[in-house]
Design an enzyme around this catalytic site. Structure first.
Site, PDB file in Angstrom:
ATOM      1  N   VAL A  32     -20.175   0.920  -3.981  1.00  0.00           N
ATOM      2  CA  VAL A  32     -20.333  -0.463  -3.531  1.00  0.00           C
ATOM      3  C   VAL A  32     -21.742  -0.704  -2.976  1.00  0.00           C
ATOM      4  O   VAL A  32     -22.464  -1.608  -3.409  1.00  0.00           O
ATOM      5  CB  VAL A  32     -19.265  -0.812  -2.466  1.00  0.00           C
ATOM      6  CG1 VAL A  32     -19.532  -2.171  -1.855  1.00  0.00           C
ATOM      7  CG2 VAL A  32     -17.878  -0.782  -3.090  1.00  0.00           C
TER       8      VAL A  32
ATOM      9  N   LYS B  91       0.866  -1.178   0.000  1.00  0.00           N
ATOM     10  CA  LYS B  91       0.000   0.000   0.000  1.00  0.00           C
ATOM     11  C   LYS B  91       0.902   1.227   0.000  1.00  0.00           C
ATOM     12  O   LYS B  91       2.005   1.193   0.532  1.00  0.00           O
ATOM     13  CB  LYS B  91      -0.850   0.003   1.279  1.00  0.00           C
ATOM     14  CG  LYS B  91      -2.080   0.867   1.200  1.00  0.00           C
ATOM     15  CD  LYS B  91      -3.265   0.111   0.649  1.00  0.00           C
ATOM     16  CE  LYS B  91      -4.456   1.025   0.490  1.00  0.00           C
ATOM     17  NZ  LYS B  91      -5.630   0.326  -0.037  1.00  0.00           N
TER      18      LYS B  91
END
Ligand code: NAD
Length: 354
Positions: A186, A81
């Site tokens: 989402v 990340k």
């Protein structure tokens, strides 16, 4: 900055790199948690942090989370990340994106980046001018890549069905009450899929008009963002923020199942146990919400190997999410350990740290 190896979130990360490019003003942290299964894949977060410690904490926690998520999704990818530390005005320039692309490229493919909070497809395109180790690039209709939201939603929908089967012994969703928090990319996708199968939806979004519009479209009910966690239902589906499952949040729940896409839903580890003690079945977030990373990882791997991409392969891999959840719940039932602990242990074994 205090030494990061004293951080609670330090977990034998393979590499943590601080990048400071004076010319562009870029300050970034690239964290590779594990490359045991393949290149560390995970998005880049562009954020204004109150202090650098917060940025380091995010990089460490999120990269470990990606190791677990990619392993449990059966992907040949490790976990990484990046966080880019923006100023108060969130200034993001072309020069910063170019310098960031160079930093990713310098890792020679050990880290593969993608979108995260504060990033756009256009940013990924800019980064891709400097490195091939980027995914989530714009996609034509029916192609891999692009917006991961619909793929994430598909996995969550299948995961909710599996949870209903496991906890309620039902194979259909007809009349099953679902309280859904967050009606964005989402949550909106999950709500539409659930509505098609006859679930009774209660929706909430901090932007109330968004929940109301979706409720009108789907014949659902909308409540305020404050009310949603206490709504009486079979399934509570969090698709907005993380860390909502703390003592207070869990105390308010009136549901049998928690299954949704928000990252890092448990405020702390002990909250998974608290859910289990209340008899609530929990779908570990990084297992149920892996649809998007499955899509962009396959996009990357196809491009790397110059092979044609197959959407059916993405769908087939997303369809394995329910199976993975079931194996977690079975082991949890047998061992008495909470589902999150079982999932973490499975993931750790997969990345060679069992
Ligand atoms: P989004 O920004 O499209 O949607 C989030 C929605 O939540 C917005 O409509 C926002 O108004 C709403 N919201 C914010 N705070 C709220 C609150 N307190 N109560 C109710 N609603 C609130 O984001 P998204 O892409 O849909 O992602 C949702 C969650 O899923 C995030 O936690 C994200 O990290 C996670 N996630 C997303 C993906 C993906 O493919 N997009 C993949 C894995 C995990």
């Amino acid at each position: 900055m205090a030494a990061f190896w004293t951080e609670a979130d330090w977990d034998d990360h393979e590499l943590v790199q601080l990048v400071h490019d004076k010319a562009s003003g870029l300050t970034a942290i690239l964290a590779l948690h594990s490359t045991h299964l393949g290149p560390g894949a995970g998005g880049t977060r562009f954020w204004h942090y109150a202090d650098p410690q917060g940025a380091m904490r995010d990089a460490l926690r999120l990269s470990r989370g990606m190791s677990y998520k990619n392993a449990m999704a059966g992907l040949p990818m490790g976990g990484g990340k990046a966080v880019v530390l923006l100023d108060k005005d969130r200034t993001k320039t072309a020069a910063m994106l170019a310098a960031f692309g160079d930093a990713v490229n310098a890792l020679g493919g050990r880290y593969v980046t993608a979108e995260d909070v504060g990033a756009s497809e256009a940013d990924m395109v800019a980064i891709s001018k400097r490195t091939p180790h980027v995914c989530g690039l714009p996609a034509e209709e029916g192609q891999l890549g692009g917006d991961p939201g619909p793929f994430t939603a598909m996995g969550i929908f299948l995961g909710i069905k599996a949870a209903v089967a496991h906890k309620l012994g039902r194979q259909d969703l007809d009349g099953v009450r679902v309280a859904l928090q967050g009606c964005g990319s989402v949550g909106g996708g999950v709500a539409r899929l659930l509505a098609e199968e006859g679930a009774r939806l209660t929706l909430a979004d901090i932007t109330a008009a968004r929940a109301r519009a979706l409720a009108a479209e789907l014949g659902a009910e909308a409540v305020t963002a404050d009310e949603i966690m206490a709504t009486s239902c079979e399934v509570f589906s969090p698709n907005a923020l993380g860390a909502i499952l703390d003592e207070e949040g869990i105390g308010r729940l009136d549901c049998r199942i928690v299954a949704g896409g928000a990252n890092n839903q448990l405020a702390r580890r002990e909250h998974g146990t608290l859910l289990a003690e209340r008899g609530i079945l929990y779908a570990p977030d990084y297992v149920i919400n892996a649809g998007g990373i499955i899509n962009v990882s396959l996009e990357y791997l196809c491009r790397q190997h110059a092979e044609p991409c197959d959407l059916n392969e993405v769908r087939a891999r997303i369809e394995q999410i329910p199976e993975r959840l079931q194996s977690i719940w079975r082991e949890s039932d047998e061992s008495g350990l909470s589902a999150d602990v079982v999932a973490d242990r499975m993931a750790q074994r997969l990345i060679g740290r069992g």
